[in-house]
Design an enzyme around this catalytic site. Structure first.
Site, PDB file in Angstrom:
ATOM      1  N   GLU A  28     -29.571  25.653  12.489  1.00 39.45           N
ATOM      2  CA  GLU A  28     -29.906  25.167  11.154  1.00 39.45           C
ATOM      3  C   GLU A  28     -29.718  23.654  11.202  1.00 39.45           C
ATOM      4  O   GLU A  28     -28.596  23.174  11.303  1.00 39.45           O
ATOM      5  CB  GLU A  28     -28.964  25.810  10.130  1.00 39.45           C
ATOM      6  N   GLN A  47     -37.230  10.795   2.082  1.00 39.36           N
ATOM      7  CA  GLN A  47     -38.236  10.481   3.085  1.00 39.36           C
ATOM      8  C   GLN A  47     -37.759  10.976   4.440  1.00 39.36           C
ATOM      9  O   GLN A  47     -36.577  10.862   4.769  1.00 39.36           O
ATOM     10  CB  GLN A  47     -38.425   8.955   3.121  1.00 39.36           C
ATOM     11  N   ASP A  48     -38.670  11.544   5.229  1.00 35.16           N
ATOM     12  CA  ASP A  48     -38.401  11.925   6.624  1.00 35.16           C
ATOM     13  C   ASP A  48     -39.272  11.060   7.517  1.00 35.16           C
ATOM     14  O   ASP A  48     -40.459  10.861   7.235  1.00 35.16           O
ATOM     15  CB  ASP A  48     -38.767  13.391   6.884  1.00 35.16           C
ATOM     16  N   ASN A  49     -38.692  10.545   8.612  1.00 31.72           N
ATOM     17  CA  ASN A  49     -39.417   9.694   9.550  1.00 31.72           C
ATOM     18  C   ASN A  49     -39.290  10.250  10.961  1.00 31.72           C
ATOM     19  O   ASN A  49     -38.299  10.902  11.290  1.00 31.72           O
ATOM     20  CB  ASN A  49     -38.869   8.267   9.510  1.00 31.72           C
ATOM     21  N   ARG A  59     -34.549  -0.263  19.308  1.00 29.81           N
ATOM     22  CA  ARG A  59     -35.027  -0.482  17.934  1.00 29.81           C
ATOM     23  C   ARG A  59     -33.824  -0.811  17.062  1.00 29.81           C
ATOM     24  O   ARG A  59     -32.879  -0.063  17.000  1.00 29.81           O
ATOM     25  CB  ARG A  59     -35.751   0.748  17.416  1.00 29.81           C
ATOM     26  N   HIS A  62     -31.503  -2.594  12.070  1.00 30.84           N
ATOM     27  CA  HIS A  62     -32.210  -2.793  10.802  1.00 30.84           C
ATOM     28  C   HIS A  62     -31.364  -2.373   9.605  1.00 30.84           C
ATOM     29  O   HIS A  62     -30.572  -1.446   9.697  1.00 30.84           O
ATOM     30  CB  HIS A  62     -33.500  -1.967  10.781  1.00 30.84           C
ATOM     31  N   LYS A  71     -28.924   7.248   6.204  1.00 33.84           N
ATOM     32  CA  LYS A  71     -29.786   7.932   7.175  1.00 33.84           C
ATOM     33  C   LYS A  71     -29.029   9.065   7.848  1.00 33.84           C
ATOM     34  O   LYS A  71     -27.880   8.898   8.261  1.00 33.84           O
ATOM     35  CB  LYS A  71     -30.260   6.960   8.261  1.00 33.84           C
ATOM     36  N   HIS A 118     -28.603  -0.236  11.487  1.00 36.37           N
ATOM     37  CA  HIS A 118     -28.772   0.894  12.400  1.00 36.37           C
ATOM     38  C   HIS A 118     -29.752   0.535  13.505  1.00 36.37           C
ATOM     39  O   HIS A 118     -30.731  -0.172  13.278  1.00 36.37           O
ATOM     40  CB  HIS A 118     -29.281   2.113  11.620  1.00 36.37           C
ATOM     41  N   TYR A 131     -35.344  11.085  11.360  1.00 42.38           N
ATOM     42  CA  TYR A 131     -34.295  10.730  10.409  1.00 42.38           C
ATOM     43  C   TYR A 131     -34.761  10.897   8.971  1.00 42.38           C
ATOM     44  O   TYR A 131     -35.906  10.649   8.630  1.00 42.38           O
ATOM     45  CB  TYR A 131     -33.756   9.326  10.654  1.00 42.38           C
ATOM     46  N   GLU A 142     -36.250  -5.720   4.201  1.00 51.80           N
ATOM     47  CA  GLU A 142     -35.675  -5.319   5.491  1.00 51.80           C
ATOM     48  C   GLU A 142     -35.216  -6.555   6.257  1.00 51.80           C
ATOM     49  O   GLU A 142     -35.888  -7.586   6.264  1.00 51.80           O
ATOM     50  CB  GLU A 142     -36.685  -4.540   6.325  1.00 51.80           C
ATOM     51  N   LYS A 170     -40.065  -8.526  15.831  1.00 55.10           N
ATOM     52  CA  LYS A 170     -39.104  -8.586  14.721  1.00 55.10           C
ATOM     53  C   LYS A 170     -37.675  -8.472  15.233  1.00 55.10           C
ATOM     54  O   LYS A 170     -36.787  -9.218  14.803  1.00 55.10           O
ATOM     55  CB  LYS A 170     -39.412  -7.457  13.730  1.00 55.10           C
ATOM     56  N   ASP A 171     -37.444  -7.563  16.170  1.00 54.55           N
ATOM     57  CA  ASP A 171     -36.087  -7.354  16.672  1.00 54.55           C
ATOM     58  C   ASP A 171     -35.616  -8.510  17.549  1.00 54.55           C
ATOM     59  O   ASP A 171     -34.427  -8.809  17.591  1.00 54.55           O
ATOM     60  CB  ASP A 171     -35.990  -6.028  17.417  1.00 54.55           C
TER      61      ASP A 171
END
Length: 186
Positions: A28, A47-49, A59, A62, A71, A118, A131, A142, A170-171
């Site tokens: 589960e 929201q699910d990503n 990554r 952020h 998250k 994260h 996530y 962001e 960006k990173d």
């Protein structure tokens, strides 16, 4: 589920019960009541990503000032080194980080509440990263911490993937903690 505390009390490692045999396994992966009990409050995900990355991709780190996101993260396929950095100025663990290896083998999940940066580094050839978030993505607010800011003392296991991580533009432009905007709208 088994709850494993971390050195930052609000960040939790969650090990779901996995039932397996020669045919495969069942677990589960989400239960509202059990999760709320584990974190000590009612949490609503909106929201699910799902992202897929290759070995050596890093990554993060952020965070969003407006609509900060909690998250619940997991890796059903592959392996990642997952990191959360406490950015809550009022917290006794401000600027500290915690990490865990998440993989399709260990089925672990990490709960990262609002007010944290994260990021993750992919350790396997590829990894799928799933996530749930407590608020919607708000690109205008962001921000990115520099992944290798020495103040954060994150020992990224780069020796297992490459000499330098694969970073987005960006990173690469992330800021140091001392220069970070941290005025969250909680």
């Amino acid at each position: 589920m088994n709850i494993i505390p971390t050195s930052i009390p609000d960040v939790l490692i969650i090990e779901p019960k996995v039932f397996g045999d020669s045919r495969g396994f069942f677990m589960e992966s989400w239960n509202q009541r059990s999760f709320d009990e584990a974190v000590g409050r009612s949490v609503e995900f909106v929201q699910d990503n799902h992202s897929r990355s290759t070995k050596g991709v890093l990554r993060g780190l952020h965070y969003q000032l407006v609509q900060p996101q909690g998250k619940l993260v997991r890796v059903p396929w592959g392996r990642v080194f997952d990191v959360a950095v406490d950015l809550r100025k009022f917290s006794p663990t401000f600027g500290k980080s915690v990490f865990a290896e998440l993989s399709g083998q260990n089925h672990r999940q990490m709960w990262i509440p609002e007010g944290f940066a994260h990021g993750f580094l992919v350790l396997s050839e590829t990894a799928d990263f799933l996530y749930k978030t407590t608020d919607y993505y708000h690109p205008q607010s962001e921000h990115t911490l520099l992944w290798n800011d020495p103040v954060l003392e994150i020992n990224w296991p780069l020796d297992t993937v490459a000499e330098a991580p694969g970073l987005s533009d960006k990173d690469q432009l992330g800021c140091l903690l001392k220069d970070a905007k941290l005025d969250f709208s909680f």
